[in-house]
Write a protein that holds these residues in place. Structure first.
Motif, PDB file in Angstrom:
ATOM      1  N   ASN A   1      93.604 -60.142-110.500  1.00 46.18           N
ATOM      2  CA  ASN A   1      92.967 -60.263-109.180  1.00 46.18           C
ATOM      3  C   ASN A   1      92.748 -58.892-108.540  1.00 46.18           C
ATOM      4  O   ASN A   1      93.269 -58.585-107.461  1.00 46.18           O
ATOM      5  CB  ASN A   1      93.801 -61.144-108.247  1.00 46.18           C
ATOM      6  N   CYS A   2      91.920 -58.060-109.171  1.00 47.05           N
ATOM      7  CA  CYS A   2      91.770 -56.674-108.734  1.00 47.05           C
ATOM      8  C   CYS A   2      90.462 -56.354-108.016  1.00 47.05           C
ATOM      9  O   CYS A   2      90.316 -55.259-107.459  1.00 47.05           O
ATOM     10  CB  CYS A   2      91.923 -55.739-109.926  1.00 47.05           C
ATOM     11  N   LEU A   3      89.488 -57.281-108.007  1.00 47.17           N
ATOM     12  CA  LEU A   3      88.168 -56.971-107.454  1.00 47.17           C
ATOM     13  C   LEU A   3      87.958 -57.616-106.091  1.00 47.17           C
ATOM     14  O   LEU A   3      88.569 -58.631-105.761  1.00 47.17           O
ATOM     15  CB  LEU A   3      87.066 -57.432-108.404  1.00 47.17           C
ATOM     16  N   THR A   4      87.077 -57.003-105.299  1.00 50.75           N
ATOM     17  CA  THR A   4      86.627 -57.603-104.039  1.00 50.75           C
ATOM     18  C   THR A   4      85.132 -57.927-104.148  1.00 50.75           C
ATOM     19  O   THR A   4      84.750 -59.085-104.184  1.00 50.75           O
ATOM     20  CB  THR A   4      86.902 -56.667-102.845  1.00 50.75           C
ATOM     21  N   GLU A   5      84.298 -56.909-104.228  1.00 52.04           N
ATOM     22  CA  GLU A   5      82.851 -57.108-104.330  1.00 52.04           C
ATOM     23  C   GLU A   5      82.398 -56.862-105.763  1.00 52.04           C
ATOM     24  O   GLU A   5      82.794 -55.883-106.394  1.00 52.04           O
ATOM     25  CB  GLU A   5      82.111 -56.152-103.386  1.00 52.04           C
ATOM     26  N   ILE A   6      81.563 -57.777-106.267  1.00 52.74           N
ATOM     27  CA  ILE A   6      81.073 -57.703-107.652  1.00 52.74           C
ATOM     28  C   ILE A   6      79.558 -57.767-107.599  1.00 52.74           C
ATOM     29  O   ILE A   6      78.973 -58.752-107.143  1.00 52.74           O
ATOM     30  CB  ILE A   6      81.635 -58.881-108.480  1.00 52.74           C
ATOM     31  N   PHE A   7      78.882 -56.711-108.053  1.00 53.99           N
ATOM     32  CA  PHE A   7      77.420 -56.643-107.959  1.00 53.99           C
ATOM     33  C   PHE A   7      76.845 -56.121-109.282  1.00 53.99           C
ATOM     34  O   PHE A   7      76.184 -55.082-109.350  1.00 53.99           O
ATOM     35  CB  PHE A   7      76.979 -55.787-106.769  1.00 53.99           C
ATOM     36  N   ILE A   8      77.127 -56.862-110.322  1.00 57.46           N
ATOM     37  CA  ILE A   8      76.784 -56.446-111.679  1.00 57.46           C
ATOM     38  C   ILE A   8      75.275 -56.445-111.906  1.00 57.46           C
ATOM     39  O   ILE A   8      74.740 -55.546-112.578  1.00 57.46           O
ATOM     40  CB  ILE A   8      77.519 -57.337-112.697  1.00 57.46           C
ATOM     41  N   ASP A   9      74.557 -57.438-111.377  1.00 60.23           N
ATOM     42  CA  ASP A   9      73.100 -57.461-111.552  1.00 60.23           C
ATOM     43  C   ASP A   9      72.459 -56.199-110.988  1.00 60.23           C
ATOM     44  O   ASP A   9      71.568 -55.609-111.607  1.00 60.23           O
ATOM     45  CB  ASP A   9      72.509 -58.701-110.871  1.00 60.23           C
ATOM     46  N   ARG A  10      72.906 -55.804-109.824  1.00 63.28           N
ATOM     47  CA  ARG A  10      72.407 -54.578-109.195  1.00 63.28           C
ATOM     48  C   ARG A  10      72.726 -53.363-110.061  1.00 63.28           C
ATOM     49  O   ARG A  10      71.895 -52.468-110.243  1.00 63.28           O
ATOM     50  CB  ARG A  10      73.042 -54.452-107.807  1.00 63.28           C
ATOM     51  N   ALA A  11      73.929 -53.349-110.628  1.00 67.46           N
ATOM     52  CA  ALA A  11      74.338 -52.228-111.477  1.00 67.46           C
ATOM     53  C   ALA A  11      73.506 -52.154-112.749  1.00 67.46           C
ATOM     54  O   ALA A  11      73.099 -51.068-113.179  1.00 67.46           O
ATOM     55  CB  ALA A  11      75.812 -52.359-111.819  1.00 67.46           C
TER      56      ALA A  11
END
Length: 577
Positions: A93-103
């Motif tokens: 449980n280490c992430l807050t915001e995940i924006f892989i498509d943008r990356a």
């Protein structure tokens, strides 16, 4: 907001976060809670390809070379680290915001630029520095993305503009893809908040990942990021680095630009928070630092120090060119004697440096407890009010404990203040001035104390660097990281400090309890009685290399020397303590 409202806000935010994870990356074969050490799980879970594993296990300098030469594309590298980051998140449980498509869209642009022009974008996009995905602590603003800081009140309020560091990283060609978990208020050496919950240690999930950059520490340890950026006001880069067995740099005030980040206690400028890298290699520390300062951040951040990268300092011109250094070991701070694994790490580091031809002497601590008290008074001067103002719009309680019971929201008080930093009610402005004057005066005493070591080093110079514990213990159970003295001291002094993993971990046989020593105080006795090697099973053992103010280049170079010495020593002569 009512209490019901803030809980509904949390539920909605977690639902939105879950929706950002690609469905085909959600695992059905996660290890049970009884399996504590999950460091090797990402490579066994079946989601990562052989190439993904090769990419994510590659150190930063080699990654950069392969990216620059087109052996691996930015899309391939970003995809590999994104997949591993999502695996890490499902484990600890280490992430807050995940924006892989943008990356991935950004990575495709960089690949196309390299293909059509034959040139890389900036020093982070190839060359001999770096061009790779970078993860960010939640407080570092990215336009259009939340920076909640673990506050329910800040959910759904995306940043209007980038932090300066984000602009610099993107100018250099970096790919940003995830943000990582923190404690509410940031002012905790552990990681838990009401919005995203608790982050655990991948080496032993009953132990804390540290804080406040605990999400970064756990993510990097699981190789879900080649370089993560955290912040450090009392150890918040170094504690997670230490507890998760990775490298982490606390530079001096203003060396890395902070402008545009959100924070607690804004306006408190006596002991400043700084940004710094967490990574699996010193090459990553050097690449990040060198690339960022090359962008002359002092032209855009009024608090950034005007100091370009110095090759002379990196070559240790002021430290005998690095041929024979004198290190001083801080065995204890005069307040709390470290546990056996921590001492073993110091002993092995000493042996390694002696074997490499360097000199090692003992460091005598000077007034460390006075520094700790000054820091507590400065931070506590208006902390309670700061937290109340931040939480009032939502009605959420201020987290008062990092213990597991804190997750039971029904029993949390509504108007408490974290017990880690007394005094809760603060002090007057005049009293604060006196504390800050005292801090200034004892900083002068410490500088004089360091300079006086020239009489005993045998090199004609004062001690080149201090080897220090990162804490009085390795990663402790959740809720039990009660002190940050061994890191806070260097923040108050504004000394550069680099965490280095020794390659050792807690061994149930070697690290047996020692006979009781003459206790320094009741807290020291409590710390001694707290130790049981079974509790700390598999926790990494690390040390700090500490230099003077603005000695980032020298400490990176000396860190390389210490790191190489440890690796050689432990290969030739494994620990038998």
């Amino acid at each position: 907001m009512t209490s019901i409202h803030w809980r509904e806000t949390v539920a909605q935010k977690r639902k939105e976060q879950a929706a950002t994870i690609p469905k085909n990356w959600i695992l059905e074969n996660l290890p049970s809670n009884e399996i504590l050490n999950v460091v090797d799980f990402p490579e066994k879970c079946g989601l990562l390809t052989f190439k993904d594993i090769a990419i994510t296990n590659t150190e930063v300098d080699v990654l950069l070379e392969k990216l620059a030469n087109g052996i691996w594309s930015s899309v391939e590298v970003t995809t590999a680290f994104s997949k591993r980051a999502v695996i890490a998140h499902q484990l600890v449980n280490c992430l807050t915001e995940i924006f892989i498509d943008r990356a991935l869209a950004r990575a495709a642009e960089l690949d196309n630029h390299l293909k059509t022009t034959g040139k890389v974008v900036g020093p982070l996009h190839g060359s001999n520095l770096m061009r790779l995905p970078i993860s960010l602590k939640d407080q570092i603003n990215i336009k259009g993305i939340d920076s909640t800081m673990g506050y329910v009140s800040w959910v759904g309020k995306p940043a209007a503009k980038n932090a300066l560091l984000v602009d610099i990283l993107e100018e250099c060609g970096a790919v940003l893809y995830v943000k990582t978990n923190i404690p509410q208020t940031l002012m905790w050496p552990e990681t838990f908040n009401h919005v995203f919950g608790r982050t655990s240690n991948p080496y032993n999930r009953t132990l804390t990942s540290g804080g406040s950059s605990g999400g970064e520490g756990a993510l990097v340890a699981l190789r879900g990021s080649p370089i993560g950026i955290g912040s450090d006001i009392g150890g918040s880069v170094r504690i997670p680095s230490a507890f998760n067995g990775i490298y982490g740099l606390r530079g001096s005030y203003g060396r890395i630009p902070y402008a545009g980040c959100v924070n607690s206690m804004e306006g408190q400028d006596s002991i400043l928070s700084v940004l710094g890298p967490l990574t699996n290699s010193i090459a990553g520390v050097k690449a990040f630092t060198k690339a960022v300062v090359a962008k002359k951040p002092w032209l855009k951040d009024p608090l950034a120090v005007r100091k370009p990268w110095s090759e002379d300092e990196y070559k240790l011109v002021d430290h005998g060119n690095g041929t024979k250094l004198c290190f001083a070991v801080l065995w204890n701070d005069g307040v709390t004697v470290p546990h056996p694994p921590v001492t073993r790490g110091l002993v092995e580091t000493k042996h390694a440096l002696l074997a490499a031809g360097h000199q090692v002497i003992d460091w005598t601590p000077l007034k460390h407890e006075e520094f700790y008290k000054a820091a507590g008074a400065i931070w506590g001067a208006a902390a309670a009010e700061d937290y109340r103002v931040a939480t009032a719009p939502s009605g959420e309680p201020v987290v008062a404990s990092m213990e597991l019971s804190a997750e039971d929201l029904s029993v949390l008080p509504t108007n408490s203040v974290p017990s880690f930093r007394p005094p809760a009610n603060g002090i007057s402005a005049y009293e604060l001035w006196q504390v800050q004057k005292k801090k200034r005066d004892i900083r002068q005493e410490y500088l004089d104390h360091w300079n006086a070591t020239a009489a005993v080093t045998g090199t004609g110079r004062p001690v080149d660097a201090i080897i220090s514990p990162c804490a009085a213990y390795v990663a402790p159970p959740h809720g039990m990281n009660k002190s940050a003295g061994y890191t806070t001291i260097w923040n108050v002094l504004d000394y550069t400090a680099l965490v280095i993993p020794t390659g050792l971990s807690v061994d149930l046989t070697i690290d047996s309890p020692r006979p009781a020593h003459a206790f320094l105080n009741p807290a020291d006795k409590t710390n001694y009685e707290f130790y049981n090697p079974v509790t700390f099973k598999d926790a990494p053992i690390t040390i700090q290399v500490v230099g003077r103010t603005l000695e980032e280049e020298a400490i990176i170079a000396m860190g390389e020397i210490v790191d190489a010495a440890l690796k050689k020593h432990l290969t030739i002569s494994p620990s038998n303590l």
